[in-house]
Design a protein around this motif. Structure first.
Motif, short mmCIF file in Angstrom:
data_model
loop_
_atom_site.label_atom_id
_atom_site.label_comp_id
_atom_site.label_asym_id
_atom_site.label_seq_id
_atom_site.Cartn_x
_atom_site.Cartn_y
_atom_site.Cartn_z
N TRP A 83 0.89 -1.10 -0.06
CA TRP A 83 -0.18 0.00 0.02
C TRP A 83 0.90 1.16 0.07
O TRP A 83 0.51 2.41 -0.50
CB TRP A 83 -0.97 0.12 1.22
CG TRP A 83 -1.58 1.27 1.59
CD1 TRP A 83 -2.69 1.71 1.01
CD2 TRP A 83 -1.18 2.30 2.43
NE1 TRP A 83 -2.97 2.99 1.63
CE2 TRP A 83 -1.99 3.24 2.37
CE3 TRP A 83 -0.05 2.40 3.40
CZ2 TRP A 83 -1.96 4.32 3.36
CZ3 TRP A 83 0.18 3.33 4.16
CH2 TRP A 83 -0.87 4.38 4.13
N ARG A 86 2.38 2.51 -3.22
CA ARG A 86 1.53 3.06 -4.22
C ARG A 86 0.47 3.96 -3.68
O ARG A 86 -0.72 4.29 -4.31
CB ARG A 86 0.49 1.72 -4.81
CG ARG A 86 1.19 0.64 -5.25
CD ARG A 86 1.65 1.00 -6.84
NE ARG A 86 0.78 1.08 -7.86
CZ ARG A 86 0.76 2.06 -8.87
NH1 ARG A 86 1.75 2.64 -8.84
NH2 ARG A 86 -0.28 2.28 -9.58
N LEU A 87 0.71 4.57 -2.85
CA LEU A 87 -0.27 5.63 -2.12
C LEU A 87 -0.54 6.91 -3.01
O LEU A 87 -1.74 7.19 -3.19
CB LEU A 87 0.39 5.94 -0.78
CG LEU A 87 -0.66 7.20 0.04
CD1 LEU A 87 -2.09 6.49 0.19
CD2 LEU A 87 0.25 7.67 1.18
N GLU A 88 0.31 7.41 -3.77
CA GLU A 88 0.15 8.44 -4.61
C GLU A 88 -1.09 8.03 -5.65
O GLU A 88 -1.90 8.87 -5.79
CB GLU A 88 1.56 8.59 -5.32
CG GLU A 88 1.53 10.21 -5.91
CD GLU A 88 2.64 10.85 -5.88
OE1 GLU A 88 3.89 10.09 -6.20
OE2 GLU A 88 2.92 12.05 -5.51
N ALA A 89 -1.03 6.85 -6.09
CA ALA A 89 -2.08 6.27 -7.22
C ALA A 89 -3.32 6.43 -6.48
O ALA A 89 -4.33 6.55 -7.00
CB ALA A 89 -1.45 5.05 -7.88
N TYR A 90 -3.34 5.72 -5.09
CA TYR A 90 -4.70 5.65 -4.50
C TYR A 90 -5.35 6.90 -4.28
O TYR A 90 -6.66 6.91 -4.16
CB TYR A 90 -4.61 4.34 -3.48
CG TYR A 90 -4.07 3.10 -3.90
CD1 TYR A 90 -4.75 2.60 -4.97
CD2 TYR A 90 -3.47 2.28 -3.10
CE1 TYR A 90 -4.24 1.17 -5.45
CE2 TYR A 90 -3.02 1.05 -3.47
CZ TYR A 90 -3.71 0.59 -4.59
OH TYR A 90 -3.32 -0.66 -5.05
N GLY A 91 -4.51 7.68 -3.69
CA GLY A 91 -5.10 8.89 -3.02
C GLY A 91 -5.88 8.83 -1.90
O GLY A 91 -5.73 8.12 -0.98
N THR A 92 -6.93 9.48 -1.83
CA THR A 92 -7.64 9.72 -0.38
C THR A 92 -8.33 8.35 -0.19
O THR A 92 -8.67 8.13 0.94
CB THR A 92 -8.83 10.80 -0.91
OG1 THR A 92 -8.30 12.09 -1.38
CG2 THR A 92 -9.52 11.02 0.60
N PHE A 93 -8.85 7.64 -1.52
CA PHE A 93 -9.55 6.30 -1.11
C PHE A 93 -8.69 5.41 -0.40
O PHE A 93 -9.03 4.66 0.48
CB PHE A 93 -9.97 5.82 -2.62
CG PHE A 93 -10.01 4.41 -2.70
CD1 PHE A 93 -11.27 3.98 -2.02
CD2 PHE A 93 -9.31 3.46 -3.16
CE1 PHE A 93 -11.64 2.38 -1.94
CE2 PHE A 93 -9.66 1.93 -2.97
CZ PHE A 93 -10.75 1.54 -2.47
N GLY A 94 -7.28 5.36 -0.93
CA GLY A 94 -6.36 4.39 -0.07
C GLY A 94 -6.04 4.76 1.29
O GLY A 94 -5.86 3.92 2.00
N GLU A 97 -9.03 3.58 3.43
CA GLU A 97 -9.09 2.30 3.56
C GLU A 97 -7.93 2.03 4.65
O GLU A 97 -8.18 1.15 5.48
CB GLU A 97 -8.59 1.55 2.42
CG GLU A 97 -9.82 1.66 1.30
CD GLU A 97 -10.99 0.73 1.66
OE1 GLU A 97 -10.46 -0.35 2.10
OE2 GLU A 97 -12.24 1.00 1.55
N VAL B 348 -1.07 12.54 0.53
CA VAL B 348 -2.23 12.91 -0.15
C VAL B 348 -2.55 14.18 -0.36
O VAL B 348 -2.97 14.67 -1.29
CB VAL B 348 -3.22 11.95 0.33
CG1 VAL B 348 -4.70 12.12 -0.27
CG2 VAL B 348 -2.97 10.24 0.11
#
Lengths: 121, 350
Positions: A83, A86-94, A97, B348
């Motif tokens: 996780w 890849r946080l940058e790609a997931y953004g707020t959703f990640g 979660e 983020v």
């Protein structure tokens, strides 16, 4: 062989190297060191007096509980690593979660804390 | 031809895989014992002596520099004793497992753009995984000795190492979130090319943004290498060396080598993760010159980190077992979980 496999072959080679170093040094030592066996030398050390009973004695159960707690948190850490990359790609959703995931695991720690298993005595 | 062009043409030569592997094996086989010697001499002998107003070893070589070599020569001549009650196979293999763990960490530590043994994609994850192998070796030594002190020491060591393994892993997570990769080379590049709020004057060494992580990492490293104040497992004054108590001669020395080699490797990991590794934030970090300057820059940073670790070692008294577990479970682990969430939010939002 692919680059990927070659890198891991090096890991195996290093494992062999550590073994070669250990056995090489001990082999060299066997040429230099004396061997004069006396029965007293092979008695288990216990502050200079004759040992009482077996060396494999009973020990504190706490270590077992801490080992169980460790397994729980170490598995958690394994899940956080992919996780984190890849946080940058997931953004707020990640982020949300993972916050839920960490919250549930923190609950486990709080439960253990409240149950008193983190206390030593 | 100038020196620069000679050097770059030398680096351009394709070395066959087997030849480069032999070179790498030879270099690391030399680096691990040398690292243990350097840390042992500079810090354990001289720094501790000066902090206690004494001179330390002065006889062997100039200022006692050869003292540890002399000790090694002495150890190799010592009789190899297996206690009769011991489990012989496990007893003999335990130092090997500890040393394997030390050697395997060195595989991924980068010291230049090309000066690395193997650039694994899982870099830091692999390093943390193999470093925890030493727990198995220590438990083996403690159990196989069939000695009450050794068993107690082995169990204490296992309890301590697994408790501090977690803050260690979780502290690294902050760096992984910021860099977005597990590859140590890319973490170095992320720091050299990074910027702090748009200003890239000194890159972005993660110690500035991850100072909480750096603090947790150092404390955990101190515990992982069973150094005082976390030396309950080997406490000389009560359990006379713990799991090492039945070991003699070179088998004992392998534990010493493993401990100090691992301390050196963790110093290297700390400098790669938090202090920018082999790179300098100025200039092109893919330049061939970093293959020569890199190891020197790394050594300076490792010595700085080690000085900090050993300073703690010589200053604080030993923690009790319950204090030690309380520090790990009730302070460091919650703190590092908070650190992960805060770092994630910043990543983020910003």
């Amino acid at each position: 062989m692919s680059e990927f496999l070659r890198d891991y072959l090096l890991v195996v080679l290093f494992l062999v190297l550590a073994g070669a170093l250990v056995f090489g040094m001990l082999g060299l030592g066997s040429l230099l060191r004396p061997t004069r066996s006396q029965p007293q030398k092979y008695i288990t050390y216990e502050s200079g007096v004759d040992p009482v009973g077996l060396g494999w004695s009973q020990s504190n159960i706490r270590y077992y509980v801490f080992a169980l707690l460790f397994v729980m948190f170490d598995v958690e850490a394994v899940f956080i690593f992919p996780w984190a990359t890849r946080l940058e790609a997931y953004g707020t959703f990640g982020l949300v979660e993972m916050a839920i995931f960490i919250f549930i695991l923190a609950l486990g720690l709080v439960y253990a804390w409240r149950k008193g298993v983190l206390r030593w005595i | 031809m100038t020196a620069a062009s000679v050097m770059s043409s030398l680096l351009a030569v394709e070395v066959p895989y087997w030849a480069s592997s032999i070179i790498k094996l030879g270099v690391v086989a030399l680096v691990v014992p040398t690292a243990a010697l350097i840390l042992g001499y500079v810090f354990l002998m001289k720094m501790m002596s000066f902090m206690q107003s004494r001179l330390g070893p002065m006889e062997a070589g100039p200022y006692g520099t050869l003292q540890l070599l002399a000790d090694g020569l002495k150890f190799i001549q010592k009789e190899d004793i297996f206690p009769e009650k011991a489990d012989r196979t496990v007893f003999a293999l335990a130092p090997l497992v500890v040393l394997i763990s030390t050697f395997l960490i060195f595989v991924v530590i980068p010291t230049g753009p090309d000066a690395v043994v193997a650039q694994l994609d899982v870099g830091i994850f692999y390093a943390l995984a193999v470093s925890s192998l030493s727990v198995v070796g220590i438990l083996m030594a403690g159990w196989a000795s069939a000695n009450k002190y050794a068993l107690m020491g082995g169990l204490r060591a296992a309890g301590q190492l697994i408790a501090y393994e977690l803050p260690l892993v979780l502290a690294v997570m902050g760096v992984v979130i910021q860099a977005g990769t597990l590859d140590l080379q890319k973490i170095v590049a992320a720091q050299a090319n990074g910027e702090i709020f748009g200003w890239g004057g000194i890159g972005n060494p993660f110690i500035l943004t991850q100072f909480v992580g750096f603090f947790i990492f150092l404390v955990a490293v101190q515990a992982e290498t069973t150094q005082p104040p976390f030396d309950m497992p080997v406490a000389e004054s009560e359990i006379v060396g713990g799991y090492q108590v039945e070991y003699t001669g070179f088998r004992f020395l392998f534990f010493f080598m493993g401990e100090f080699g691992t301390a050196f490797a963790f110093g290297a990991l700390a400098s790669v993760l938090f202090l920018g590794g082999w790179a300098l934030p100025w200039g092109d970090i893919t330049h061939w010159g970093f293959n020569i300057a890199g190891p020197v820059i790394m050594l300076v940073k490792i010595m700085a980190v080690s000085a900090l670790i050993f300073w703690f070692r010589f200053t604080y008294p030993r923690l009790r077992e319950d204090q030690l577990q309380r520090l790990a479970w009730k302070f460091l682990i919650p703190l590092s979980l908070v650190n992960i969430v805060v770092t994630g939010v910043f990543k983020v939002v910003l």
